[in-house]
Design a protein around this motif. Structure first.
Motif, short mmCIF file in Angstrom:
data_model
loop_
_atom_site.label_atom_id
_atom_site.label_comp_id
_atom_site.label_asym_id
_atom_site.label_seq_id
_atom_site.Cartn_x
_atom_site.Cartn_y
_atom_site.Cartn_z
N THR A 303 0.81 -1.23 0.00
CA THR A 303 0.00 0.00 0.00
C THR A 303 0.84 1.27 0.00
O THR A 303 0.33 2.36 0.20
CB THR A 303 -0.92 0.01 1.24
OG1 THR A 303 -0.11 -0.07 2.42
CG2 THR A 303 -1.89 -1.15 1.19
N ARG A 304 2.15 1.16 -0.24
CA ARG A 304 2.99 2.36 -0.22
C ARG A 304 2.59 3.34 -1.31
O ARG A 304 2.53 4.54 -1.09
CB ARG A 304 4.46 1.96 -0.40
CG ARG A 304 5.08 1.30 0.83
CD ARG A 304 6.50 0.86 0.52
NE ARG A 304 6.52 -0.11 -0.58
CZ ARG A 304 7.64 -0.53 -1.16
NH1 ARG A 304 8.80 -0.05 -0.78
NH2 ARG A 304 7.59 -1.43 -2.13
N HIS A 305 2.33 2.82 -2.51
CA HIS A 305 1.91 3.67 -3.61
C HIS A 305 0.61 3.16 -4.22
O HIS A 305 0.33 3.41 -5.40
CB HIS A 305 3.01 3.72 -4.68
CG HIS A 305 4.31 4.27 -4.21
ND1 HIS A 305 4.43 5.54 -3.70
CD2 HIS A 305 5.54 3.71 -4.12
CE1 HIS A 305 5.70 5.75 -3.33
NE2 HIS A 305 6.38 4.66 -3.58
N ARG A 306 -0.17 2.47 -3.42
CA ARG A 306 -1.43 1.93 -3.91
C ARG A 306 -2.58 2.52 -3.11
O ARG A 306 -2.51 2.64 -1.88
CB ARG A 306 -1.48 0.40 -3.79
CG ARG A 306 -0.42 -0.35 -4.53
CD ARG A 306 -0.56 -0.20 -6.03
NE ARG A 306 -1.85 -0.65 -6.53
CZ ARG A 306 -2.20 -0.60 -7.80
NH1 ARG A 306 -1.37 -0.08 -8.70
NH2 ARG A 306 -3.38 -1.02 -8.19
N GLY A 307 -3.61 2.92 -3.82
CA GLY A 307 -4.83 3.39 -3.18
C GLY A 307 -5.98 2.46 -3.53
O GLY A 307 -5.94 1.74 -4.54
N GLN A 308 -7.00 2.45 -2.70
CA GLN A 308 -8.17 1.61 -2.94
C GLN A 308 -9.43 2.43 -2.69
O GLN A 308 -9.51 3.15 -1.69
CB GLN A 308 -8.16 0.37 -2.04
CG GLN A 308 -7.04 -0.60 -2.34
CD GLN A 308 -7.05 -1.81 -1.43
OE1 GLN A 308 -7.92 -1.94 -0.56
NE2 GLN A 308 -6.09 -2.70 -1.60
N VAL A 309 -10.36 2.33 -3.60
CA VAL A 309 -11.63 3.04 -3.48
C VAL A 309 -12.76 2.03 -3.64
O VAL A 309 -12.78 1.27 -4.62
CB VAL A 309 -11.76 4.15 -4.54
CG1 VAL A 309 -13.17 4.71 -4.55
CG2 VAL A 309 -10.77 5.27 -4.26
N ALA A 310 -13.65 2.00 -2.68
CA ALA A 310 -14.80 1.09 -2.75
C ALA A 310 -15.90 1.72 -3.60
O ALA A 310 -16.19 2.91 -3.47
CB ALA A 310 -15.32 0.78 -1.36
N ILE A 311 -16.51 0.93 -4.47
CA ILE A 311 -17.62 1.37 -5.30
C ILE A 311 -18.90 0.77 -4.70
O ILE A 311 -18.97 -0.43 -4.46
CB ILE A 311 -17.45 0.91 -6.76
CG1 ILE A 311 -16.09 1.38 -7.30
CG2 ILE A 311 -18.57 1.44 -7.63
CD1 ILE A 311 -15.88 2.87 -7.20
N THR A 312 -19.87 1.63 -4.46
CA THR A 312 -21.09 1.18 -3.78
C THR A 312 -22.32 1.54 -4.60
O THR A 312 -22.33 2.49 -5.37
CB THR A 312 -21.22 1.84 -2.39
OG1 THR A 312 -21.28 3.26 -2.55
CG2 THR A 312 -20.03 1.48 -1.50
N THR A 313 -23.34 0.73 -4.42
CA THR A 313 -24.69 1.04 -4.92
C THR A 313 -25.67 0.67 -3.82
O THR A 313 -25.56 -0.41 -3.22
CB THR A 313 -25.03 0.24 -6.20
OG1 THR A 313 -24.93 -1.16 -5.93
CG2 THR A 313 -24.11 0.59 -7.34
N ASN A 314 -26.60 1.57 -3.56
CA ASN A 314 -27.59 1.34 -2.50
C ASN A 314 -26.91 1.01 -1.17
O ASN A 314 -27.32 0.10 -0.45
CB ASN A 314 -28.54 0.21 -2.89
CG ASN A 314 -29.34 0.54 -4.14
OD1 ASN A 314 -29.72 1.70 -4.35
ND2 ASN A 314 -29.56 -0.46 -4.97
N GLU A 315 -25.81 1.75 -0.89
CA GLU A 315 -25.06 1.60 0.36
C GLU A 315 -24.50 0.19 0.52
O GLU A 315 -24.26 -0.27 1.64
CB GLU A 315 -25.96 1.95 1.57
CG GLU A 315 -26.46 3.39 1.52
CD GLU A 315 -27.29 3.72 2.75
OE1 GLU A 315 -27.57 2.79 3.54
OE2 GLU A 315 -27.66 4.90 2.92
N ARG A 316 -24.24 -0.46 -0.60
CA ARG A 316 -23.67 -1.82 -0.56
C ARG A 316 -22.42 -1.85 -1.44
O ARG A 316 -22.46 -1.43 -2.58
CB ARG A 316 -24.71 -2.83 -1.08
CG ARG A 316 -24.20 -4.26 -1.17
CD ARG A 316 -25.36 -5.19 -1.54
NE ARG A 316 -26.04 -4.73 -2.74
CZ ARG A 316 -25.69 -5.11 -3.97
NH1 ARG A 316 -24.68 -5.95 -4.14
NH2 ARG A 316 -26.36 -4.67 -5.03
N GLU A 317 -21.32 -2.33 -0.86
CA GLU A 317 -20.08 -2.40 -1.63
C GLU A 317 -20.19 -3.48 -2.70
O GLU A 317 -20.54 -4.63 -2.41
CB GLU A 317 -18.90 -2.71 -0.71
CG GLU A 317 -17.56 -2.77 -1.46
CD GLU A 317 -16.41 -3.19 -0.57
OE1 GLU A 317 -15.80 -4.23 -0.86
OE2 GLU A 317 -16.14 -2.46 0.42
#
Length: 563
Positions: A303-317
């Motif tokens: 995770t030094r140069h990695r990012g993570q973004v969760a994608i959600t629909t209807n408050e569900r990942e």
């Protein structure tokens, strides 16, 4: 193009611009009465090129950087008109108004770098026609000639039409834009239009005021033109337009038909300018993730140069996008791209869940088939090691009884007959065991076992094989053998064929079987025999088909996975 290759190309481009700028200064400065103005001309061209190269590097998938750089080259070529070399003067004169066509192109292509409508494309093409071909009469006609006057009038009218068309398109965009977007577009569009009109406007003002010559007018014009690349580069790289062009393309990808779409991960990688993008779909009611093909994946642990973004629909990942933080500094850009295709992501996630479930079902069915095979082998082994051995021993005892000296003749005869019947029973049992578990298949593999089948056929039968013996599971190998055996048995019993052929091909992933005969045709896969084998093939995730037109023979084709 990789980032390393792009960097090398842009460095070469920057060096080329610097060399051309130096060459231009060397050609135009000696003997000039206004060296400062000519130097400013070259500086303006270099500002365009530098801003364009920088935007190109930061947004390699956005064509705005390339267009801004094109403006720099247009100014460099136009600057050659101040040289004392006749051919260069002609070239420079032809390109003297090209920068205005480039600015119109920038205005109509912002922010994606692409022209989004036929009217915009027609306007840009018209702009280049006005700036280049319609400039030729000014080069070859004298200023007091009729041709010069006609060309001047034509260019003014055509130029005005281009500006009116561009203004109409830009006004329509402003009307349709959201308020927040409009606050950004309005100053940028206004400045671009002012820059295009600056040259004729300043000329008119200075003429009206009676000011002739001097350096004030060209300096003002060049300063206004120099601000154009800086404004557009800032618009491309900052604010809500940082990824707008690529987001637009991503939206177009979403609206395309399934046959024209590429992989979703590739579309996101293109949008974010990051080839290392990882798209992982979360399985429902699980903490497990799979890729687009339904294959289980693990998110990057570094995770030094990695990012993570969760994608959600209807408050569900529904998915997680992993990206390189050195290439995409703001997770909001990633989140916006993910939300644009959230529906497609959710659909792909559901499809992947179905694929994973289907794989589980196929694996379960394959285990059932394998369990049945193992039971078959156990029964065959018991028959071979138990009853068949006992029959052989009984046959020996019967023969010993028949050969004994004190055995009455009638008993000896009956004992001999009994031994023959035991031998026949043992032979039948041996054939049954061979049909259940062929010894050649166990000892020498599929091709050798099929060769044994072909050799025992009562009609001429050819075997053609390019099977390179990939690692087949015993279940697949057994299924392939029994399919061929059943097809050949049907050929002998029902087809009336006079010849047959067997073909076995394979690649590292699949095994392909074909059995053909020249019989009467009309064969179908019933509930038993081939029908049962068709179910077995399907259970292993294979494909089973019969082509059997009456009077044209029968062709059986089977495809099985190797593993």
């Amino acid at each position: 193009m990789s980032r390393q290759h792009l960097a090398s190309a842009l460095i070469l481009l920057a060096i080329s611009v610097a060399l051309l700028g130096a060459l231009q200064l060397a050609l135009v400065l000696p003997g000039s009465d206004v060296p400062a103005v000519l130097a400013l001309f070259t500086i303006a061209a270099c500002v365009y090129a530098a801003a364009g190269i920088f935007a190109w590097w930061r947004r390699p998938t956005n064509a705005m950087g390339m267009l801004i750089t094109l403006g720099g080259f247009a100014l460099l070529i136009a600057g050659l008109g101040n040289a004392t070399v006749a051919p260069l003067e002609i070239v420079g004169a032809v390109f003297s108004t090209a920068i205005f066509a480039v600015i119109v192109h920038l205005l109509l292509a912002f922010p994606s770098g692409r022209l989004d409508s036929p009217s915009a494309a027609a306007t840009v093409i018209g702009g280049y026609v006005v700036a280049l071909p319609l400039q030729l009469p000014f080069v070859f006609a004298s200023a007091d000639s009729r041709e010069f006057a006609v060309a001047s009038t034509t260019q003014r009218i055509a130029g005005a039409a281009i500006m009116i068309s561009a203004a109409a398109i830009l006004t329509n965009r402003l009307v349709r834009a959201q308020p927040r977007t409009r606050r950004i577009l309005l100053p940028l569009y206004s400045y671009g239009v002012i820059a295009v009109l600056a040259v004729p406007a300043t000329s008119l003002v200075f003429t009206t005021l009676g000011v002739r010559g001097g350096v004030a007018m060209p300096v003002i014009q060049l300063i206004v033109l120099t601000g154009v690349p800086l404004a557009f580069t800032a618009g491309v790289l900052s604010g809500s337009f940082a990824r707008t062009g690529e987001i637009i393309q991503l939206s177009e990808w979403l609206g395309a038909s399934d046959s024209r779409r590429g992989p979703l991960t590739a579309a996101l990688a293109h949008t974010l300018g990051d080839s290392s993008v990882q798209l992982a779909f979360r399985l429902d009611k699980s903490d497990s993730y799979v890729d687009e093909h339904g294959t289980p994946v693990k998110l990057h642990s570094d995770t030094r140069h990695r990012g993570q973004v969760a994608i959600t629909t209807n408050e569900r990942e529904i998915a997680v996008i992993g990206y390189d933080t050195q290439l995409t500094a703001r997770d909001e850009d990633v989140r916006r791209a993910g939300q644009v295709v959230a529906i497609a992501i959710d659909r792909t996630r559901l499809a992947n869940e179905l694929i994973a479930a289907q794989r589980d079902v196929v694996a379960s069915r394959a285990r059932l088939v394998d369990a049945a095979d193992q039971e078959r082998f156990r029964i065959a082994q018991n028959l071979h090691d138990g009853i068949q051995v006992q029959l052989v021993l009984l046959a020996l005892e019967a023969q010993q009884l028949a050969n004994a000296s004190d055995t009455p003749r009638n008993v000896s005869t009956r004992a001999t007959e009994l031994r023959k019947r035991i031998d026949a029973a043992a032979g039948d049992l041996r054939r049954l065991v061979h049909d259940v578990v062929p010894l050649a298949l166990l000892q020498r593999g599929l091709v050798a076992a099929v060769e044994d089948l072909v050799d025992r056929m009562p009609i001429p039968t050819d075997l053609v094989t390019e099977h390179e013996n990939p690692a087949l599971t015993s279940t697949v190998e057994n299924t392939a053998y029994f399919v061929i055996a059943e097809a050949l048995a049907n050929t002998v019993k029902h087809s009336g064929a006079t010849s047959a052929s067997v073909r076995i091909d394979s690649n590292p992933e699949r095994v392909f079987l074909e059995v053909k005969d020249n019989g009467r045709g009309g064969a179908v896969a019933g509930k038993r025999g081939l029908g049962g084998l068709a179910d077995r093939v399907d259970a292993l995730g294979g494909h089973f088909s019969i082509d059997s037109v009456p009077a044209n023979g029968t062709r059986l084709i089977v495809e099985l996975p190797c593993g």
